[in-house]
Design a protein around this motif. Structure first.
Motif, short mmCIF file in Angstrom:
data_model
loop_
_atom_site.label_atom_id
_atom_site.label_comp_id
_atom_site.label_asym_id
_atom_site.label_seq_id
_atom_site.Cartn_x
_atom_site.Cartn_y
_atom_site.Cartn_z
N ARG A 1 11.84 43.64 29.04
CA ARG A 1 12.09 43.77 27.70
C ARG A 1 11.29 42.86 26.92
O ARG A 1 11.32 41.50 27.35
CB ARG A 1 13.51 43.44 27.17
N ALA B 1 11.38 42.82 23.33
CA ALA B 1 12.48 42.44 22.41
C ALA B 1 13.84 41.96 23.15
O ALA B 1 14.58 42.86 23.62
CB ALA B 1 12.67 43.67 21.25
N LYS C 1 17.56 40.41 23.51
CA LYS C 1 18.80 40.47 22.65
C LYS C 1 19.36 38.84 22.39
O LYS C 1 20.03 38.65 21.59
CB LYS C 1 19.85 41.38 23.19
N THR D 1 10.62 35.67 23.28
CA THR D 1 9.66 36.43 22.94
C THR D 1 8.14 35.94 23.65
O THR D 1 7.58 36.78 24.04
CB THR D 1 9.70 36.51 21.49
N THR E 1 18.86 41.87 18.80
CA THR E 1 17.48 42.63 19.25
C THR E 1 16.67 43.00 18.14
O THR E 1 15.44 42.78 18.04
CB THR E 1 17.93 44.08 20.15
N ARG E 2 17.42 43.45 16.89
CA ARG E 2 16.49 43.78 15.79
C ARG E 2 15.90 42.24 15.37
O ARG E 2 14.81 42.50 14.76
CB ARG E 2 17.43 44.54 14.73
N SER F 1 15.18 39.89 17.00
CA SER F 1 13.76 39.31 17.87
C SER F 1 12.72 40.28 17.53
O SER F 1 11.53 39.97 17.41
CB SER F 1 14.26 39.81 19.12
N ILE F 2 13.12 41.74 17.21
CA ILE F 2 11.72 42.69 16.82
C ILE F 2 11.15 42.22 15.61
O ILE F 2 10.03 41.89 15.39
CB ILE F 2 12.32 43.80 16.70
N LEU G 1 7.16 42.93 16.52
CA LEU G 1 7.05 43.74 17.94
C LEU G 1 7.18 45.27 17.46
O LEU G 1 7.97 45.75 16.58
CB LEU G 1 8.07 43.45 18.90
N HIS H 1 8.32 49.15 17.49
CA HIS H 1 9.68 49.52 17.78
C HIS H 1 9.94 50.86 17.21
O HIS H 1 9.00 51.41 16.42
CB HIS H 1 10.63 48.41 17.21
N ASP I 1 12.60 49.39 22.31
CA ASP I 1 11.49 48.29 22.53
C ASP I 1 10.33 49.03 22.98
O ASP I 1 10.23 49.35 24.09
CB ASP I 1 12.17 47.23 23.27
#
Length: 403
Positions: free
Chosen positions: A59, A61, A63, A69, A110-111, A113-114, A119, A121, A147
């Motif tokens: 992963r 991205a 959570k 990252t 997760t959002r 992190s993106i 990132l 997505h 992701d």
């Protein structure tokens, strides 16, 4: 040959040639002028390890947030480098799809992190999920996050590939050679093995669930756990092929599971999170799931995927080391001679090329730009003291949940 007879004198020894150790060996072998030796209690890419079990998620991205990252993106570049060097496909670029009820904490983190990492997505609503991924049981109100940089890793193949790459570059690995103990001395570290004594200037310890046997002073920071994996047989295996089905995580009715598309042509990994207990002997304890645990896994999997047969067709259990907060230790002892990589809590494999680089750099120079302050021994000891005093530290962070 007696265990007291000196059989090797090297610059750097790596005890444990699995997930992190194989990658540390690969990085160290790139350094000119260093003699590098790996010591592994089992054979190459064996089934007794935390990395065994066919596959793992990768992963970008995470959570668990932006803390991971940088390491994830570094690891992805290094996975690609190892693929080029070896000619083997290790990373399945399917993406990783996270599915959960809208507003679920893991979906929201997760959002974030993106967003924080900018990132690539896709966000999907329930209608899009039903249309594009009919393999899942999708409920009204579910949402998905794809992701794009994520995927799956062929874990045993990856470890064996890193080991061979290190050997091609000049490293040596002693297989089927248990380490009995290590002891610092004035001029290095003495490593007592079943085959004899080895002297090294510096030692990297990456022994997973066996960590506290080699470094007993870490017993207040690291413990051993068992991580189970399960596979199921779909009614239509073509629906779960890598070109039609991504790697995934699913949260539903309070249950969490992860999985990978079919790699063997008949089954698909669907691994619900089951009770993971501290274990005493990682070599023997436990080795299989109980019938009750298998029924629980089946009940969860069939709710998430209505097109699978209601029976576990394959399962395995893997010993791993963990910390209380599931945040790893990547640090060097006060003397600078012993480097520790431990406590990956079932979440470290995806990062192993990057973490292996950290360990190699710590052994070579005592520092690494990728070493995060939260991964230090000092930080973990402060947290242990705070827990003992029932305190909350200012640098609390999301707790990892495996994979």
């Amino acid at each position: 040959m007696s265990a007291g007879e000196v059989i090797r004198i090297v610059d750097v020894a790596v005890v444990g040639a699995g997930s992190m150790g194989s990658m540390a060996l690969w990085h160290l072998a790139k350094s000119t002028g260093l003699s590098v030796l790996g010591i592994e209690q089992y054979g190459p890419a064996h089934g007794h390890s935390a990395f065994a079990g066919e596959s793992r998620l990768f992963r970008a991205a995470n959570k668990e947030g932006a803390l991971y990252t940088t390491a994830a993106l570094e690891a992805r570049a290094l996975w690609t480098e190892l693929e080029r060097e070896s000619g083997r496909q290790l990373l399945l670029k399917t993406g990783v799809l996270a599915v959960a009820p809208e507003g679920h904490p893991f979906l929201e983190s997760t959002r974030r992190s993106i967003s924080d990492g900018d990132l690539p997505h896709r966000f999907l609503d329930a209608a899009e999920l039903r249309r594009e991924y009919p393999q899942f049981a999708i409920e009204d109100g579910d949402a998905g996050v794809m992701d794009v940089l994520g995927g799956g890793l062929r874990s045993e193949l990856a470890v064996a590939t890193a080991q061979r790459a290190a050997i091609r570059r000049g490293a040596e690995i002693l297989y089927n050679t248990p380490v009995l103990d290590i002891e610092e001395s004035g001029d290095g570290v003495a490593i007592r093995t079943s085959a004899g004594m080895i002297h090294a200037q510096r030692v990297i310890v990456t022994t997973g669930a066996w960590t506290t046997r080699i470094v007993p002073e870490l017993r207040d920071l690291v413990s051993a756990i068992a991580i189970p994996l399960t596979w199921f047989m779909p009614e239509d295996i073509t629906q779960f092929a890598p070109d039609r089905f991504p790697c995934w995580m699913r949260d539903m009715d309070g249950e969490h599971a992860f999985g990978v598309p079919s790699l063997d042509g008949y089954s698909v990994k669907i691994a619900p999170t089951t009770d993971i207990e501290v274990i005493d002997d990682p070599a023997t304890d436990p080795r299989e799931l109980s019938r009750e645990q298998l029924r629980e896994c089946t009940a969860i999997a069939t709710r998430m995927f209505p097109g699978i047969l209601p029976e576990v067709v394959r399962s395995s259990i893997h010993p791993e080391s963990t910390t209380v907060d599931h945040v790893p230790i990547l640090d060097v002892s006060e003397s600078g001679r012993i480097v520790i990589g431990a406590g990956f809590s079932g979440n470290g494999f995806k990062f192993s090329p990057a973490y292996g680089r950290v360990l190699a750099e710590l052994a070579e120079s005592g520092s690494s730009p990728l070493q995060h302050p939260l991964f230090t021994l000092d930080h973990h000891r402060r947290r242990a003291r705070a827990r003992a005093d029932d305190l909350v530290l200012a640098d609390d962070y999301p707790v990892l949940q495996g994979h």
